[in-house]
Motif scaffolding. Sequence first.
Motif, short mmCIF file in Angstrom:
data_model
loop_
_atom_site.label_atom_id
_atom_site.label_comp_id
_atom_site.label_asym_id
_atom_site.label_seq_id
_atom_site.Cartn_x
_atom_site.Cartn_y
_atom_site.Cartn_z
N GLU A 146 0.83 -1.21 0.00
CA GLU A 146 0.00 0.00 0.00
C GLU A 146 0.86 1.25 0.00
O GLU A 146 0.54 2.24 -0.68
N LYS A 147 1.97 1.20 0.74
CA LYS A 147 2.89 2.34 0.77
C LYS A 147 3.47 2.59 -0.61
O LYS A 147 3.58 3.74 -1.06
N GLU A 148 3.83 1.50 -1.31
CA GLU A 148 4.38 1.63 -2.67
C GLU A 148 3.32 2.20 -3.62
O GLU A 148 3.63 3.04 -4.47
N LYS A 149 2.07 1.73 -3.45
CA LYS A 149 0.99 2.25 -4.29
C LYS A 149 0.77 3.74 -4.05
O LYS A 149 0.58 4.52 -4.98
N VAL A 150 0.78 4.12 -2.76
CA VAL A 150 0.59 5.54 -2.42
C VAL A 150 1.74 6.37 -2.96
O VAL A 150 1.52 7.47 -3.52
N SER A 151 2.97 5.86 -2.82
CA SER A 151 4.13 6.58 -3.35
C SER A 151 4.03 6.74 -4.86
O SER A 151 4.33 7.82 -5.40
N LEU A 152 3.61 5.65 -5.53
CA LEU A 152 3.46 5.72 -6.98
C LEU A 152 2.37 6.71 -7.38
O LEU A 152 2.55 7.50 -8.31
N ALA A 153 1.25 6.69 -6.63
CA ALA A 153 0.17 7.63 -6.92
C ALA A 153 0.61 9.07 -6.71
O ALA A 153 0.28 9.97 -7.50
N GLU A 154 1.40 9.29 -5.63
CA GLU A 154 1.90 10.64 -5.37
C GLU A 154 2.84 11.10 -6.47
O GLU A 154 2.79 12.26 -6.90
N ARG A 155 3.70 10.18 -6.93
CA ARG A 155 4.61 10.54 -8.03
C ARG A 155 3.84 10.84 -9.30
O ARG A 155 4.17 11.80 -10.03
N GLU A 156 2.80 10.04 -9.57
CA GLU A 156 1.99 10.29 -10.76
C GLU A 156 1.28 11.64 -10.67
O GLU A 156 1.21 12.38 -11.66
N GLY A 340 -6.14 11.37 -23.96
CA GLY A 340 -6.89 10.17 -24.32
C GLY A 340 -6.29 8.89 -23.79
O GLY A 340 -6.90 8.16 -22.99
N LEU A 341 -5.08 8.56 -24.23
CA LEU A 341 -4.45 7.31 -23.81
C LEU A 341 -3.98 7.36 -22.37
O LEU A 341 -3.85 6.31 -21.72
N TYR A 342 -3.72 8.55 -21.83
CA TYR A 342 -3.37 8.67 -20.41
C TYR A 342 -4.55 8.23 -19.55
O TYR A 342 -4.38 7.50 -18.55
N ILE A 343 -5.75 8.64 -19.92
CA ILE A 343 -6.96 8.23 -19.19
C ILE A 343 -7.18 6.73 -19.35
O ILE A 343 -7.56 6.03 -18.40
N VAL A 344 -6.94 6.21 -20.57
CA VAL A 344 -7.08 4.77 -20.80
C VAL A 344 -6.17 3.98 -19.87
O VAL A 344 -6.58 3.02 -19.22
N GLU A 345 -4.91 4.39 -19.80
CA GLU A 345 -3.95 3.69 -18.93
C GLU A 345 -4.36 3.80 -17.47
O GLU A 345 -4.28 2.82 -16.71
N THR A 346 -4.82 4.97 -17.05
CA THR A 346 -5.25 5.16 -15.65
C THR A 346 -6.39 4.22 -15.30
O THR A 346 -6.38 3.57 -14.24
N ILE A 347 -7.37 4.11 -16.19
CA ILE A 347 -8.53 3.25 -15.92
C ILE A 347 -8.13 1.78 -15.90
O ILE A 347 -8.52 1.03 -15.00
N PHE A 348 -7.35 1.35 -16.87
CA PHE A 348 -6.96 -0.06 -16.94
C PHE A 348 -6.09 -0.45 -15.74
O PHE A 348 -6.15 -1.58 -15.26
N LYS A 349 -5.27 0.46 -15.27
CA LYS A 349 -4.48 0.17 -14.07
C LYS A 349 -5.37 0.04 -12.84
O LYS A 349 -5.16 -0.83 -11.99
N LYS A 350 -6.38 0.90 -12.74
CA LYS A 350 -7.31 0.81 -11.62
C LYS A 350 -8.08 -0.50 -11.65
O LYS A 350 -8.33 -1.11 -10.61
#
Length: 372
Positions: A146-156, A340-350
């Motif tokens: 979870e910490k890694e996910k939060v860190s990744l989300a913060e970096r994004e 466009g593709l940034y949103i696609v990647e965000t959704i598919f990762k979620k």
Amino acid sequence: MKMKLFPRIFLYTFNMMLLISILAHLLLFFIAPYQNVLITNMSVTNVGAIALSEIDMPQLITNTIIKTFPISLIGCIMISLVFSYIFSKRITTPILLTVNDVKQMANMDIKAQCRVKSPDEIGFLATNINALYQSLLTTIHNLEQEKEKVSLAEREKLNFLRAASHELKTPVTELNATLENMILCIGDYSDYETYLPKCKEVTEQLGIMIKDILNTSRLQMEASNEKSEEFVLQELLLEICEPYKLIAQIRGIRFHTIISGKTVMFAPVQLLKKAISNILSNAVNYTSVGKNIFVTIHSDFLTVNNECTPLSDEQLQNIFEPFYRLDYSKNQNTVGNGFGLYIVETIFKKLKLDYKFIPLENNDGMSFTVQF
């Protein structure tokens, strides 16, 4: 300095056994002489007569106990020592093993575990400690993820904000410079009728860009809270394809759909609609007149192939970044801010879906594949 467990139990056991032995001897010493025991001594005289005499029994018992007391006491001490050692060793060994194992657990040794296997309370304690330690390791592992996910989300988020500020800075600077030149009536900028519509175009562009930024930011925050629904993937895809078929026809592009099977899914419908719509929109925008788009769904695979200029390796590395636009997009009169593709990647990762965007084998277009 505190005494360790084994010496404490050994001394306690030894003292108790020695005390019991001494008390037994004392009881025997004080009680035995007063027992009503009569012993008669018979002897024969020279004249053949038989003489009877009584022995002083209490004194005899007392003397006997006194003589045998040291030997008996030493024997009791030796027996107490042996049995105290055996008892203490038997009791403390599993406890000391558990203590050493717990020390390893305190140092977060992944392989550590209590080695005590017994059907008593100490064995149950060791089993519970092992279960607790495994639960702790699992919790720590989950927290690290979870910490890694939060860190990744913060970096994004940080990268997104940097890209957004960079994109907004250009039209704002352009608008500010144009208005300043108009105010100062410098050269052609004194012609308000020409430059005011241009300023309006820039403000409209800024408005669209800010709206896209807000929508994308809202999507990142709300994607995890989107409710899932049950639906048929093929039916959803037919619904999404309809408007893009019309757009493709207007632009002189042949739009083909190859749909088979019936795949029932349970996922956030609106998020999938948004992602698939962006893929189709991207395909329509970057397909030349007279070319083809093939949308194929088989089982749980969706493939969108469009005939266009294939992307280079450098472009493929950056294509999913926000605000990234292809160099030749202006020549094709495409409109967009690179979301466009940034949103696609965000959704598919979620949604944890596998996808890939690669050139076609014959190098005459691009292929986007999603596995549901």
